[in-house]
Design a protein around this motif. Structure first.
Motif, PDB file in Angstrom:
ATOM      1  N   PHE A  27       0.538   5.239   1.024  1.00 40.18           N
ATOM      2  CA  PHE A  27      -0.407   5.961   1.865  1.00 40.18           C
ATOM      3  C   PHE A  27      -0.605   7.395   1.427  1.00 40.18           C
ATOM      4  N   GLN A  28      -1.636   7.959   1.987  1.00 37.40           N
ATOM      5  CA  GLN A  28      -2.075   9.282   1.592  1.00 37.40           C
ATOM      6  C   GLN A  28      -1.093  10.367   2.016  1.00 37.40           C
ATOM      7  N   ASP A  29      -0.711  10.301   3.323  1.00 36.79           N
ATOM      8  CA  ASP A  29       0.015  11.427   3.893  1.00 36.79           C
ATOM      9  C   ASP A  29       1.494  11.091   4.011  1.00 36.79           C
ATOM     10  N   MET A  54       0.835  -1.183   0.000  1.00 32.54           N
ATOM     11  CA  MET A  54       0.000   0.000   0.000  1.00 32.54           C
ATOM     12  C   MET A  54       0.882   1.250   0.000  1.00 32.54           C
TER      13      MET A  54
END
Lengths: 382, 329, 320, 619
Positions: free
Chosen positions: A118-120, A116
């Motif tokens: 991640f967003q941040d 994965m």
């Protein structure tokens, strides 16, 4: 949508042969977060229906986009896919194996195959670890490349691959810019050469100018490594640039799935239409004036979603039946699956969508970069 | 010790994690350690405190040497000749720098030996308190659910017990014979350490739990988990390094508190037992005769005051150095 | 908010049970004096001791003793009889409570007054000499053990033994009858008990004030041309004081619960803390238990008050 | 029994019950002849040497001066509380200070009379018939009860003989925990049945068939043995103060403890007006008392006992510099004694307390089961250093045996010098050479303990007891012993360790015994009679556990000697026999050090060596 109804030939890159089993298959996936209340003993009085019975599948080498407003359940879906969350019910079959039912060891093995991003990029890197140790963490966890020299070499290769200076492996995350950090996150995610990469809004926290670089990196990696990519975004323009197919979510449900060209040129679900119509246009004066169909009202609470069609409270086309009967996700036109009693007509689409998006179905990646101009640069400066 | 450890608040601790990133944001080139040192060195009081502590520590370690250097008879020899016909002690003299106590023992020697007790109790209980508190806080914050419920409720219950009462009870329970918990906690210093730890671990536990609750929401935890990391690895390799600042801040605030705590217990007669010298117990012994026997009260008290003050100076400076948003001058 | 309060109250009651059970257990396993033998007296025969043990219920298993005790407490507000004094524990505590309340209330007023004003001045004159001096002094007060501070202050200032005969000395509270005499007898204990706490409050107040004074709305107030005095007192103080409320509640709770024991010991004040200490040294289990419950009650109660006050003062943390 | 908190440490106030344990005065004195105490009234006459010269500087008054005038309020500063305000359970010498002023037992003690009790509630001396087995008292007519403590409806009927009977009967109830009735009334007919009855119904006073009341002014005691002298002595204790059953039964029925004490009715010149446990006791004039109806002049108008003066030094200072104050349950010791003796000598009185302090060596366990080891310990002990832990020679005499000055038998046992034939007690500051020679006799060839030399010691955890223990520990260490000192609360020291036969450590350094009556038996019988050990496994007062047949039988036969001289000689001899066994290190013959404000004229009652409130007056 059932496997039988799967539109043929939607795979654009051709990396995976048609007819081969999908890499990941989601069946009736449900995730409810309980709401409890009680003075001494807590009892469950309801649930936030973050993901409520969704099904889709992703073929090998394909890029699937998942879009929707904040709170529609797309990030929850991403976390369910890699089993950061346990599903309430339903199945996720990855390469023939049920992710939801995997035990500890199986899960660990699965995690070598699926990763994965991640967003941040600020909070996804442990501030107390050096870049080198962050990127080599997968090796440490899985006991690979036990010799430190070997590991370091591999880390530096990875850094090089994602466009970072390999010399910097001893630095801390805070010494990097946001874009560089996201590259670190990507390097970590591809370290184990996974089959599936789930990217959860990987660029939404980045400066507009940086977004494209990271997207191109992901795109390049996908091609190079034959990755299957699930790309989550709240921004349709970003998705279009990246994805072969797009799934649109609303309040925990998938309301439309279609190959991206089809979706962008002829969305069938009014919600998709509304999302598309909200996309700002790069050259407004050059285009035809359009009727922007803006959504009114707030997104209803996922703890208490509207009955039947969840969009009916905000849908301009809603009728009696929409609040009585839940529409099924079914083939509406071409390869477009939508869950709607009254899908958009071509005329409606033409009226509402900006030309830049709907004009040429053949718009490709070449000019995609320019279109990525939206409101999403909420992140702080680097 | 009326206020105990409330000196350290959660808010302050919570400011720490934010601070960590701010530090890094400001001056990227300098390592946090260099930065810390630079800030710390600016504080003159802290440097003085550190120097004083060094003296105390050396005196404690080499207590016999110090005593023999100044010709003091050591902490246990009762000198009958130093008492008057009423059996009352005499004050400072060349033979006894700080005078003698009720049974004619040299106060100077006892003050020097008392430093041992204070320092050992403070250090050991600080390490244990932090360790237990941190582990409990980590578990509660990380696992949440019933683990958190059990730990948090236990913490709540502990906080509702008047802690001095609990301490007195425990200290008396463990101060006899083989001690308690099957002889694990022996009478004397181990009892005091156990009591302090037992009544104090809730403070770091609460602080750390709060920190972990916010830390565990950070994506790097998810990232680690999605790589297949075990809970153990996440807790100790990912979360723990991020808790250094609050732990250090807690520890430095707690050390002087622990010294005061020990002295209060000894003052109440449930701490370190005679004839082992402890500052608090010396003050207790002296308390009835302060009118005429001021020396017996004064010197252990000053030793206590200066040591705690030095720890506080150092602790303050460390807190500041770790937390650039600190509001101290 | 209401549900929250109810839940806190119920949890508080549960806590009293837990706390009392823990204390019961600890003092049950103590190697302490046998109350039956103590009561019976030196020459009592084994028969007599057995009879007393039976009447006191000491021959029952510990859990029966505990449950009986809890039944009396919660159904009849009866805390039992003190082994030591042969009077109801409730009466003992109520007899001692006034002295402790005197001590605590006076000290609270002093430490709030000194702590808050020093904190404000330091915050306003940040980095000035006054600020540095008061912060360093406060650290010294925090570092001084309260019992030693008490003894030193008696040595220096008590009317009977002091070098400067200013304040009433040890034990004067017991003999004081009028309010003025009592206050006079309490002055020195108040100051000593308040010293460390005032220092802590000053430091907190300063920190909180500096935080607040950096807020936008303070700048706005200043920009409006309000006098600095008004800005500080009207706008700054109000929100800066909120975190202090938490401290007051907790400190008052624990002090009333017996943590004033050191001050009460040094100044010989016949309060709950001293009663507790005597009870412990006498193995007077019912008294210990009674004081513990009272103490835990105070702590739980003041925690509740703090939470409610906090929610009231700071709407941001209002609970639903 | 006289024990004041100085015995129990300055730091802990209110160790009351302790007292009844610690130095309970409990020797039975049943066979003491009525003249046996006359030789020792006041306490000075029996003393000699340096000890008496110190004590003689601070003599107490034993009669009120002729100039004494009526009126005024007295404040009595107290460290802790009375043990029981209920006269049926009171068993603590300072409590007797109150009881002597408010209660009228059948017999009583004027301050100057230590020989025999005088009639108080009784109209005259009792008639003894049936060869000493039947004792008949007539009580005074028209004695009325005071208002009850704490107010409320009282009891208007006059005192009748049945009230005395009920008072003694109720003292058998567990709710009225009396420590001495079963000892002193042991020969009373029907006691066993009454005890059995009360076991069944603990909330009701049993019927004691041995006490009969033929009419409302007559009470008759029937004994199974001719021990009338002891019984008459015992009837001077507060337990025989009248309690009307019709009033008290409802309070006595309360469990776990009778609440009569807080609602008590008194018949003395004063009554307990209010009682706040641990805080204050106020004695006011009894409005129903007829002046001159007994020997108590009762000068003062009001007496307030103020409790909670934990720091004795400051309390003593307050008394010495203040006005209208005396001390209650603490002595002037250490610094305070120094202050009083040097700066306020006229406000200090020293009275022999009739008690001793010794360090008990457990003779049943190694290493102190060897008599030579014990002798070595005594020889090595620096008793002056031990005495210094309590304030030096002003706080007590340097003990050389067990019967203290003022008690018959003291001179016969060797007086201040001690038994001359025992070399190991002759060296007040210890003699290590002698000690080592005894150690060699005990089999330690080096003169120091070798091998397993661990000895356990359980002591007080507060000064001065803890200091005594520490000093003695150092002395034992010098002999090669490895001392494990366990300081605990005073009460715990007795009830869990030193008085529990099975738990007893090697050394109990903080024990002692105080007289109840001026009789040798009262000092040495209970603490050294081996016959008592088996019967009280958890309440043993023979701390060395000395069980010597010769001593046991000598003690048994001495009880029945009625000739005072012969009796004193016999107890002196037994004292020497005990010392020859070296079961303990005697080191202190305790003085009572009472202080008063300048305007107080204190009168000390020899019965308990404390100021007698009914005789004390203000200038």
């Amino acid at each position: 949508m059932s496997i039988e109804e799967r539109p043929a030939g939607a795979g654009p890159s051709g990396a995976s042969a048609n007819g081969a089993p999908p890499l990941i298959e989601v069946r009736n996936l449900v995730k409810h977060f309980p709401i409890t209340r009680g003075i001494v003993f807590q009892k469950q009085i309801g649930a936030v229906k973050a993901v409520d019975d969704i099904s889709f599948e992703v073929r090998r080498g394909e890029t699937l986009g998942i879009v929707g407003e904040t709170g529609c359940g797309k990030s929850t879906t991403a976390k369910l896919l890699v089993r950061l969350l346990d599903p309430t019910s339903g199945q996720i079959v990855f390469d023939g194996q049920d992710v939801g039912a995997a035990n500890k060891d199986e899960l660990k093995a699965l995690h070598r195959e699926m990763q994965m991003v991640f967003q941040d990029p600020y909070s996804s890197l442990n501030p107390r670890k050096t870049v080198g140790s962050i990127i080599s963490e997968p090796f440490a966890i899985h006991g690979l490349l036990k010799e430190s020299g070997e590991r370091r070499k591999r880390v530096q290769e990875l850094m090089d691959r994602v466009g970072l200076n390999p010399e910097h492996f001893n630095r801390y995350p805070h010494e990097f810019s946001g874009g560089q950090r996201q590259r670190i996150g990507v390097a970590r995610a591809i370290a184990l050469e996974p089959k599936l990469l789930v990217a959860d809004e990987p660029v939404s926290a980045l400066d507009v100018s940086i977004q494209a670089q990271v997207l191109n990196l992901l795109r390049g990696l996908q091609r190079e490594m034959g990755l299957t990519l699930i790309f989550i975004a709240h921004d349709l323009s970003v998705v279009r640039h990246m994805c072969d197919r797009v799934a649109v979510m609303y309040l925990g449900k998938v309301v439309e799935v279609a190959p991206s060209d089809e979706l962008y040129s002829f969305p069938r679900h009014p919600y998709t239409g509304a999302l598309l119509s909200a996309v700002p246009v790069a050259r407004p004066h050059g285009g035809r004036r359009r009727d922007r169909q803006l959504l009114t009202g707030d997104v209803p609470s996922p703890a208490n979603p509207p009955r039947a069609c969840r969009f009916h409270t905000r849908c301009p086309k809603a009728q009696e039946v929409c609040s009585q009967e839940e529409p099924l996700l079914e083939l509406k036109s071409g390869h477009d699956l939508a869950a709607c009693h009254f899908p958009l007509t071509e005329a409606e689409v033409r009226l509402r969508l900006p030309t830049g998006l709907s004009g040429t179905a053949a718009s490709t990646n070449a000019h995609g970069t320019g279109q990525i101009a939206d409101q999403s640069s909420s992140s702080s400066s680097t | 010790m009326s206020v105990g450890i409330s000196d350290f608040s959660l808010e302050e601790a919570e400011a720490e994690t934010g601070a960590v990133e701010l530090v890094s944001g400001e001056i990227a080139a300098r390592s946090p350690w260099e930065l810390f040192l630079r800030r710390f060195r600016e504080d003159k009081f802290a440097i003085a405190g550190l120097a004083f502590l060094l003296v105390v520590i050396l005196a404690a370690i080499f207590a016999p040497l110090v005593c023999s250097l100044v010709g003091a008879p050591g902490p246990y020899r009762a000198d009958q000749n130093a008492l008057d016909i009423f059996g009352q002690p005499t004050g400072p003299s060349s033979a006894h720098l700080f005078g003698v106590d009720q049974i004619g023992r040299d106060v100077f020697s006892r003050v020097i030996y008392g430093a041992r007790v204070s320092l050992i109790v403070a250090l050991v209980s600080c390490v244990l308190t932090s360790a237990i508190g941190v582990v409990c806080g980590l578990l509660a914050g990380y696992y949440r659910g019933w683990v958190d419920t059990v730990i948090s409720r236990t913490v709540d219950a502990f906080l509702a017990i008047p802690y001095l009462l609990l301490a007195i009870g425990l200290a008396s329970a463990c101060s006899f014979g083989n001690g308690c918990v099957g002889g694990l906690i022996k009478p004397g210093i181990p009892v005091v350490v156990a009591v302090i730890t037992f009544t104090s671990w809730t403070y770091p536990a609460r602080i750390i739990r709060g920190q972990v609750l916010s830390l565990r929401e950070k994506e790097f935890v998810d990232a680690s988990r999605s790589l297949g990391a075990s809970d153990f690895r996440i807790v100790f390799k990912e979360l723990l390094p991020n808790l250094t600042a609050p732990i250090v801040v807690f520890a430095t605030t707690f050390l002087p508190q622990a010294i005061l705590y020990e002295s209060a217990l000894s003052f109440l007669g449930v701490g370190v037992q005679p004839p082992t010298a402890s500052w608090g117990q010396m003050i207790a012994d002296a308390s009835n005769n302060i009118n005429t026997q001021w020396w017996y009260m004064l010197f252990p008290g000053l030793a206590l005051l200066f040591t705690v003050l030095a720890f506080n100076f150092v602790g303050d400076a460390m807190t500041d150095a770790l937390n650039p948003r600190s509001k101290r001058a | 908010m209401f549900r929250y309060i109810v839940r806190r109250i119920l949890w508080g009651i549960a806590m009293l049970f837990i706390v009392s059970a823990v204390i019961f257990l600890i003092f049950y396993i103590l190697p302490s004096a046998d109350p039956a033998v103590l009561r019976a007296g030196r020459n009592a025969g084994p028969q007599q001791i057995a009879a007393i043990r039976h009447v006191l219920g000491l021959d029952k298993p510990i859990y029966v003793q505990y449950l009986r005790y809890m039944r009396d407490v919660f159904l009849h507000f009866n805390f039992g009889y003190s082994y030591q004094y042969s009077v109801p524990v409730r009466q003992l505590i109520f007899n001692r409570l006034p002295a402790t309340i005197w001590l605590v209330i006076g000290a609270v007023i002093i430490w709030l007054g000194i702590g808050i004003s020093v904190g404000i001045i330091s915050a306003v004159r940040r980095r000035s000499f006054v600020d540095r001096a008061s912060m360093t002094t406060s650290l010294a007060f925090i570092s001084a053990p309260v019992f030693w501070l008490g003894l030193v202050s008696l040595y220096l200032f008590a009317k009977d033994i002091g070098r400067f005969k200013i304040f009433d000395g040890q034990g004067s509270f017991a003999g004081a009858s009028t309010v003025f005499e009592k206050a006079g007898a309490m002055l020195l204990p108040w100051l000593v008990l308040a010293a460390a706490t005032a220092a802590i409050y000053a430091r907190y107040m300063r920190a909180s004030m500096i935080d607040t004074m950096g807020e936008d709305y303070i700048r706005t107030a200043r920009a409006k041309g309000l006098p600095e005095r008004t800005v500080i007192l009207r706008h700054g103080l109000r929100s800066a004081i909120t975190p202090i409320v938490t401290l007051i509640g907790l400190d008052v709770g624990t002090l009333l619960a017996g943590n004033a024991i050191l001050t009460e010991t040094v100044f010989n004040i016949p309060g709950v803390g001293r009663l507790l200490y005597q009870a412990i040294s006498q193995s007077d289990l019912t008294t210990i238990q009674g004081i513990t419950l009272f103490g835990a009650f105070f702590i739980v109660f003041f925690n509740l008050v703090v939470d409610i006050a906090y929610a009231y003062l700071d709407p941001r943390v209002r609970y639903s | 029994m006289r024990s004041r908190s100085r015995l129990f440490g300055v730091f802990l106030p209110g160790l009351l019950a302790v007292v009844s344990i610690g130095l309970a005065a409990c020797g039975s004195s049943s066979n003491k002849s009525s003249s046996s105490g006359s030789s020792s009234s006041g306490g000075g006459s029996a003393s000699s040497s340096a000890v008496s010269s110190e004590i003689a500087k601070f003599p107490p008054l034993v009669t009120a001066p002729a100039s004494a005038k009526k009126g005024g309020d007295l404040t009595v500063l107290a460290n802790g509380d009375v043990d029981y305000i209920d006269p049926g359970a009171a068993y603590y010498q300072p409590t007797y200070m109150i009881d002597l002023a408010v209660d009228s037992p059948l017999m009583g003690w004027p301050p100057n009379d230590t020989a025999a009790p005088q009639p108080l509630l009784a109209a005259s001396a009792p008639t003894v018939t049936d060869g000493g087995k039947t004792i008949t008292f007539k009580i005074k007519p028209n004695i009325h009860y005071s208002p009850p403590t704490g107010g409320g409806p009282g009891w208007s009927k006059p005192v009748v003989s049945a009230d005395v009977k009920y008072a003694i009967e109720r003292s058998l109830m567990p709710g009225v925990p009396n420590g001495y009735t079963t000892l002193y009334f042991a020969d009373l007919v029907g006691l066993a049945q009454a005890q059995a009855a009360v076991k069944k119904t603990p909330t009701k006073a049993p019927n004691l068939t041995g006490i009969t009341t033929p009419d409302s002014s007559t009470i008759v005691f029937h004994l199974s043995k001719p021990s009338s002298i002891g019984l008459i002595d015992a009837l001077s204790l507060p337990v025989s103060a009248p309690v009307p059953a019709g009033y008290a039964a409802k309070y006595d029925a309360k469990t776990p403890t009778s609440t009569y004490g807080q609602h008590q009715l008194d018949v003395g010149p004063y009554y307990v007006q209010t009682y706040q446990a641990g805080k204050e006791i106020v004695l006011a004039r009894n409005p129903n008392y007829t002046a001159g109806s007994d020997f108590r002049p009762a000068y003062l108008d009001k007496i307030t006992v103020q409790e909670g003066f934990a720091d004795e030094n400051s309390a003593v200072r307050k008394i010495l510099t203040g006005s209208g104050m005396i001390n209650f349950d603490f002595d002037a010791t250490g610094e305070a004694l120094k202050l009083a003796a040097q700066q306020y000598p006229k406000q200090l009185t020293l009275t022999p307390g009739g008690g001793n302090r010794y360090i008990a060596l457990n003779v049943t366990k190694p290493p102190f089961n060897n008599i030579n080891t014990r002798k070595a310990v005594i020889a090595a002990s620096d008793r002056l250093a031990l005495l210094d832990t309590r304030g030096g020679l002003l706080s007590g005499g340097l003990a050389t045996h067990f019967i203290p000055p003022g008690i018959p038998g003291y001179q016969q046992a060797g007086g201040a010098a001690g038994p001359s034939d025992l070399d190991y007690i002759q060296h007040p500051t210890g003699d290590m050479t002698l000690a080592e020679s005894y150690m060699k006799k005990a089999g330690y060839s080096s003169g120091k303990c070798t091998g397993n030399c661990t000895v356990t010691m359980v002591s007080d955890n507060t000064p001065p007891g803890s200091n005594t223990a520490q000093v003695f520990k150092a002395q034992l260490t010098a002999l090669g012993f490895n001392v494990q000192l366990h300081p605990v609360e005073h009460a715990t020291m007795y009830t869990k360790f030193c008085s529990v036969v099975a738990n007893e450590p090697n050394v109990c350094p903080n024990v002692g015994w105080v007289k109840d009556f001026n009789d040798g038996q009262a000092i040495i019988d209970v603490p050294f009679n081996g016959g008592t050990i088996a019967g009280s496994p958890t309440n043993n007062s023979n701390w060395p556990q000395l069980n010597d047949p010769a001593i046991n039988s000598a003690l048994e036969s001495a009880k029945y000697i009625t000739d005072p001289t012969q009796r004193a000689a016999e107890y002196g001899k037994i004292d020497d026999m005990i010392m020859a066994q070296a079961p303990a290190v005697p080191w202190d013959w305790d003085y009572e050090t009472n202080v008063n404000s300048t305007n107080v004229i204190p009168v000390v009652n020899s019965f308990n060596s404390l100021d007698d409130l009914a005789f004390t007056s203000l200038k």
